[in-house]
Design a protein around this motif. Structure first.
Motif, PDB file in Angstrom:
ATOM      1  N   ASP A 120     -12.845 -11.428   9.730  1.00  0.00           N
ATOM      2  CA  ASP A 120     -13.204 -10.449   8.563  1.00  0.00           C
ATOM      3  C   ASP A 120     -14.102  -9.688   8.959  1.00  0.00           C
ATOM      4  O   ASP A 120     -14.764  -9.501  10.166  1.00  0.00           O
ATOM      5  CB  ASP A 120     -13.741 -11.345   7.276  1.00  0.00           C
ATOM      6  N   THR A 121     -14.186  -8.362   8.051  1.00  0.00           N
ATOM      7  CA  THR A 121     -15.231  -7.450   8.810  1.00  0.00           C
ATOM      8  C   THR A 121     -15.671  -6.550   7.575  1.00  0.00           C
ATOM      9  O   THR A 121     -15.450  -6.742   6.327  1.00  0.00           O
ATOM     10  CB  THR A 121     -14.475  -6.238   9.602  1.00  0.00           C
ATOM     11  N   LEU A 122     -17.097  -5.965   7.689  1.00  0.00           N
ATOM     12  CA  LEU A 122     -17.612  -5.181   6.881  1.00  0.00           C
ATOM     13  C   LEU A 122     -17.371  -3.801   6.787  1.00  0.00           C
ATOM     14  O   LEU A 122     -17.654  -2.882   5.902  1.00  0.00           O
ATOM     15  CB  LEU A 122     -19.359  -5.662   6.640  1.00  0.00           C
ATOM     16  N   GLU A 124     -15.146  -0.472   6.964  1.00  0.00           N
ATOM     17  CA  GLU A 124     -14.412  -0.052   5.987  1.00  0.00           C
ATOM     18  C   GLU A 124     -12.899   0.496   6.615  1.00  0.00           C
ATOM     19  O   GLU A 124     -13.018   1.610   7.122  1.00  0.00           O
ATOM     20  CB  GLU A 124     -14.592   1.054   5.040  1.00  0.00           C
ATOM     21  N   LEU A 125     -12.330  -0.374   7.380  1.00  0.00           N
ATOM     22  CA  LEU A 125     -11.111  -0.181   8.004  1.00  0.00           C
ATOM     23  C   LEU A 125      -9.689   0.066   7.211  1.00  0.00           C
ATOM     24  O   LEU A 125      -9.455  -1.031   6.275  1.00  0.00           O
ATOM     25  CB  LEU A 125     -10.810  -1.167   9.337  1.00  0.00           C
ATOM     26  N   THR A 126      -8.653   0.808   7.539  1.00  0.00           N
ATOM     27  CA  THR A 126      -7.553   0.850   7.080  1.00  0.00           C
ATOM     28  C   THR A 126      -6.547  -0.053   8.007  1.00  0.00           C
ATOM     29  O   THR A 126      -7.097  -0.565   9.012  1.00  0.00           O
ATOM     30  CB  THR A 126      -6.789   2.047   6.961  1.00  0.00           C
ATOM     31  N   VAL A 130      -6.934  -1.112  11.858  1.00  0.00           N
ATOM     32  CA  VAL A 130      -7.214  -2.481  12.674  1.00  0.00           C
ATOM     33  C   VAL A 130      -6.228  -2.627  13.616  1.00  0.00           C
ATOM     34  O   VAL A 130      -6.337  -3.189  14.704  1.00  0.00           O
ATOM     35  CB  VAL A 130      -6.994  -3.560  11.446  1.00  0.00           C
ATOM     36  N   ASP A 167      -1.887   2.542   5.168  1.00  0.00           N
ATOM     37  CA  ASP A 167      -3.248   3.434   4.620  1.00  0.00           C
ATOM     38  C   ASP A 167      -3.912   2.465   3.860  1.00  0.00           C
ATOM     39  O   ASP A 167      -5.161   3.012   3.452  1.00  0.00           O
ATOM     40  CB  ASP A 167      -2.821   4.759   4.019  1.00  0.00           C
ATOM     41  N   PHE A 169      -6.899  -0.249   2.537  1.00  0.00           N
ATOM     42  CA  PHE A 169      -7.862  -0.689   3.213  1.00  0.00           C
ATOM     43  C   PHE A 169      -8.144  -2.242   3.557  1.00  0.00           C
ATOM     44  O   PHE A 169      -7.384  -2.996   2.583  1.00  0.00           O
ATOM     45  CB  PHE A 169      -8.942  -0.269   2.271  1.00  0.00           C
ATOM     46  N   TRP A 170      -8.596  -2.573   4.442  1.00  0.00           N
ATOM     47  CA  TRP A 170      -8.651  -3.991   4.906  1.00  0.00           C
ATOM     48  C   TRP A 170      -9.297  -4.865   3.705  1.00  0.00           C
ATOM     49  O   TRP A 170      -8.584  -6.014   3.124  1.00  0.00           O
ATOM     50  CB  TRP A 170      -9.632  -4.191   6.111  1.00  0.00           C
ATOM     51  N   HIS A 171     -10.141  -4.653   3.027  1.00  0.00           N
ATOM     52  CA  HIS A 171     -10.727  -5.465   2.055  1.00  0.00           C
ATOM     53  C   HIS A 171      -9.910  -5.528   0.759  1.00  0.00           C
ATOM     54  O   HIS A 171     -10.387  -6.169  -0.182  1.00  0.00           O
ATOM     55  CB  HIS A 171     -12.305  -5.043   1.529  1.00  0.00           C
ATOM     56  N   THR A 172      -9.013  -4.544   0.694  1.00  0.00           N
ATOM     57  CA  THR A 172      -8.136  -4.670  -0.705  1.00  0.00           C
ATOM     58  C   THR A 172      -6.826  -5.699  -0.193  1.00  0.00           C
ATOM     59  O   THR A 172      -6.002  -5.820  -1.233  1.00  0.00           O
ATOM     60  CB  THR A 172      -7.471  -3.253  -0.974  1.00  0.00           C
ATOM     61  N   LEU A 173      -6.665  -6.174   0.898  1.00  0.00           N
ATOM     62  CA  LEU A 173      -5.446  -6.903   1.353  1.00  0.00           C
ATOM     63  C   LEU A 173      -5.810  -8.291   0.825  1.00  0.00           C
ATOM     64  O   LEU A 173      -6.708  -8.881   0.632  1.00  0.00           O
ATOM     65  CB  LEU A 173      -5.405  -6.877   2.821  1.00  0.00           C
ATOM     66  N   ARG A 178      -3.757  -9.890   5.398  1.00  0.00           N
ATOM     67  CA  ARG A 178      -4.673  -9.835   6.353  1.00  0.00           C
ATOM     68  C   ARG A 178      -4.148 -10.415   7.669  1.00  0.00           C
ATOM     69  O   ARG A 178      -4.465  -9.946   8.916  1.00  0.00           O
ATOM     70  CB  ARG A 178      -5.943 -10.505   5.922  1.00  0.00           C
ATOM     71  N   GLN A 182      -3.601  -8.873  11.340  1.00  0.00           N
ATOM     72  CA  GLN A 182      -4.249  -9.290  12.696  1.00  0.00           C
ATOM     73  C   GLN A 182      -3.184  -9.715  13.640  1.00  0.00           C
ATOM     74  O   GLN A 182      -3.387  -9.277  14.891  1.00  0.00           O
ATOM     75  CB  GLN A 182      -4.836 -10.628  12.408  1.00  0.00           C
TER      76      GLN A 182
END
Lengths: 292, 354
Positions: A120-122, A124-126, A130, A167, A169-173, A178, A182
């Motif tokens: 996990d990451t804080l 803001e990556l698409t 990643v 496109d 965002f990671w935190h919406t997955l 996720r 990875q």
């Protein structure tokens, strides 16, 4: 009923090649080339407690090897040693016959990719950001991304079915997405060896099966730490069972995952059947082993 | 699950086209900075135009002669120009340090002072101002520099002893910060008179009023060195997004990278703090602002952060020295007044991400 499921003495285990021998020198190796990533009697301790104790592993190229065992049996530590993130206290991990320590971190990362248990990451990556991280070991410090980099990223996205989600965002997955991202990132590294630490944790059944299907189809040598014995039985070519840092059984799931082994290692009564034509075992849990 | 925070999520690769776009962006950023510096020089009690300022610079470089009076020439060359340039350099340096620390320590609230550098510098400076430490040989800046590096060394030693993970680095920094703040307060309250306390306070809050060409030269040199090192590690910093182990698995030598970047940022912070005091919030807030502009990739983020920090501090300092004219407000007060709302915004955003 009860007699079958009570704990056996060590000597009473069905006769089969010693676990260390089976893991160390897989006789199937000659059919599909020599093992490339090999752990030879590796040990590692933390705070004076031995986490891994003389474990050997030589996965066949192109196969899926399942690492099984209860919590704290050393699966994650073994994967960390195999990726070179952690150095063994004794024993050696070799890649193409050379110790990992002699390869250099970047060179190892171009061959061996890792998918962690819960990345996990804080930041803001698409999805695309990643997956592009996977190209880091291939790129020089000041160079911009070349065609080879973009090709590898595109292929990795296609292979994991994420092209249309690049496109997002990671935190919406979701958790399943996720994990797939990875794996796409790991594939962008263009590895020949892929190490996965309980990649199916927190996924629903459909995503678990999809993920392991994907891993089984990849043209790489995979080592997967798994909790679910039935998933291991369905998708792994070989399983290696660890208990308290030692290999207690290794081989094809059909030969290895027996009722006595499950009782012995997990302390659980189980019924093992072979419903399908392909000799894949199916395990039904009946309860914990009675303490007596 | 939340919705994406930006309306246009597609970011191009840093390939050929992306490189051109980056160059164009940096070019316009530099132009904005140059205009900001030029305009900031003209603002103040003495009426000086952009043309006047330019003629002074040209004459000093031997290109032309100036018809300004020596006093007005002195105002440009000895006061406003070095001060504005130092503001730009400090802003750029603090912002870059913040961006690097936040990524390296995986902590969105990390800033250049999290390593205890600024509080160590304060203690060093106060020791010189109040106690006369260094016996007159050591200037206030010199004392601050020694204090900054001493505090950083303590943080490194502490974090190494405590296990060396990134959270230990942050915790050690917090501990050092508290320790040296307490030392500073102790020295000031026990030994300083009211007048000295005022001077100390001004220094602690950050001020560019002491800017001279020596400070500008020193800070610019250190900034250039730090920028080169950090940009060379841009991709390595990207790899830290998913943590140390993930970075290691991507081929990064985690321990070495962390040591190099911590040392470079601490050195830069020490140079800046010893010249201008502890100017807060630039290093915390500007990197976040830059991220919303260009995304988290460090090859783009670092130069943009540097430019944004430079422009921001030039204007903050212009505000600080003119808003209560003829009195001067410490620039740290201005950056904090602007920074606190921005800080709240940062917290609010991290809340949404989780």
């Amino acid at each position: 009923m009860k007699s079958r499921t009570t704990r056996r003495d060590d000597g009473a285990r069905p006769s089969r090649p010693g676990p260390a021998a089976a893991a160390q020198a897989p006789d199937g190796a000659s059919h599909a080339g020599r093992p490339t990533l090999v752990a030879d009697r590796v040990s590692r301790a933390f705070d004076g407690r031995l986490i891994l104790d003389g474990v050997s592993l030589a996965p066949r190229p192109g196969s899926v090897t399942g690492l099984l065992g209860p919590n704290g049996s050393g699966k994650s530590t073994l994967l960390r040693l195999l990726s070179g993130v952690l150095a063994p206290a004794s024993g050696v991990v070799t890649l193409d016959g050379r110790p990992l320590g002699d390869w250099g971190r970047r060179a190892v990362a171009r061959r061996v990719a890792v998918v962690e248990q819960h990345a996990d990451t804080l930041v803001e990556l698409t999805v695309l950001d990643v997956v592009r991280l996977g190209r880091i070991p291939h790129r020089r410090a000041w160079a911009s991304a070349g065609d080879a980099d973009e090709d590898a990223v595109r292929t990795a996205l296609e292979r994991t079915g994420l092209t249309d989600r690049a496109d997002r965002f990671w935190h919406t997955l979701s958790g399943g997405e996720r994990q797939r991202v990875q794996i796409a990132r790991a594939l962008a590294q263009e590895p020949r060896e892929l190490l996965l630490d309980e990649p199916t944790n927190h996924l629903d059944v459909q995503h678990q099966l999809e993920l392991l299907n994907l891993i089984a189809e990849l043209p790489v040598t995979s080592v997967v730490a798994l909790h679910d014995l039935n998933l291991a039985a369905m998708y792994c070519d070989q399983v290696v069972v660890l208990r308290q840092g030692r290999v207690v059984a290794a081989g094809p799931p059909g030969d290895t995952l027996t009722e006595s082994l499950i009782a012995d290692v997990y302390g659980v009564r189980a019924e093992v059947t072979r419903p399908g034509p392909d000799d894949r075992p199916h395990i039904r849990f009946l309860g914990t082993v009675a303490v007596n | 699950m939340t919705t994406p925070l930006r309306s246009s999520p597609v970011r191009p690769a840093l390939g050929a086209a992306g490189g051109l776009r980056l160059a164009a962006g940096l070019g316009s950023g530099l132009a904005v900075l140059a205009v900001s510096v030029a305009v900031a020089i003209t603002i103040g009690p003495a009426d000086i135009g952009v043309g006047d300022a330019w003629s002074v610079v040209a004459s000093r470089l031997g290109w032309a002669t100036t018809d300004l009076t020596p006093i007005r020439e002195g105002i440009v060359w000895n006061l406003r120009l070095p001060r504005t340039l130092l503001a730009a350099v400090c802003g750029a340096g603090l912002a870059v340090c913040g961006a690097v620390m936040q990524s390296l320590l995986r902590n969105p609230l990390a800033d250049p002072f999290v390593l205890g550098v600024s509080s160590g510098a304060s203690t060093g400076a106060v020791a010189v101002i109040v106690l006369g430490a260094g016996g007159g040989v050591l200037s206030v800046s010199g004392g601050a520099f020694v204090g900054a590096l001493g505090s950083f060394a303590l943080v490194l030693l502490l974090s190494h002893t405590l296990g060396g993970t990134t959270d230990r680095v942050v915790l050690s920094g917090v501990a050092a910060m508290q320790l040296f703040s307490a030392l500073t307060s102790f020295v000031v309250t026990t030994a300083a008179d009211a007048e000295t306390t005022r001077g100390v306070l001004f220094w602690l809050l950050g001020s560019l009023s002491g800017a001279g060409w020596t400070e500008v030269g020193l800070c610019t040199a250190v900034l250039a060195l730090a920028l080169v090192v950090c940009l060379a590690h841009a991709r390595t910093l990207d790899a830290f997004a998913f943590g140390q182990d993930a970075a290691a698995a991507l081929g990064v030598s985690v321990a070495r990278t962390r040591l190099v970047l911590l040392c470079v940022t601490a050195l830069l912070t020490a140079a800046l703090v010893s010249s201008a005091g502890a100017i807060g919030f630039v290093g915390l807030v500007l990197p976040h602002a830059a991220r919303t502009l260009v995304g988290p990739g460090h090859a783009r983020l670092l130069p943009v952060t540097a430019l944004a920090g430079a422009v921001f501090l030039v204007w903050a300092d212009t505000l600080a020295r003119t808003v209560l004219d003829p009195q001067e407000v410490p620039v740290g007060v201005v950056t904090s007044l602007v920074g606190v709302p921005a800080f709240v915004l940062v917290l609010y955003r991290t809340r949404r991400v989780r």
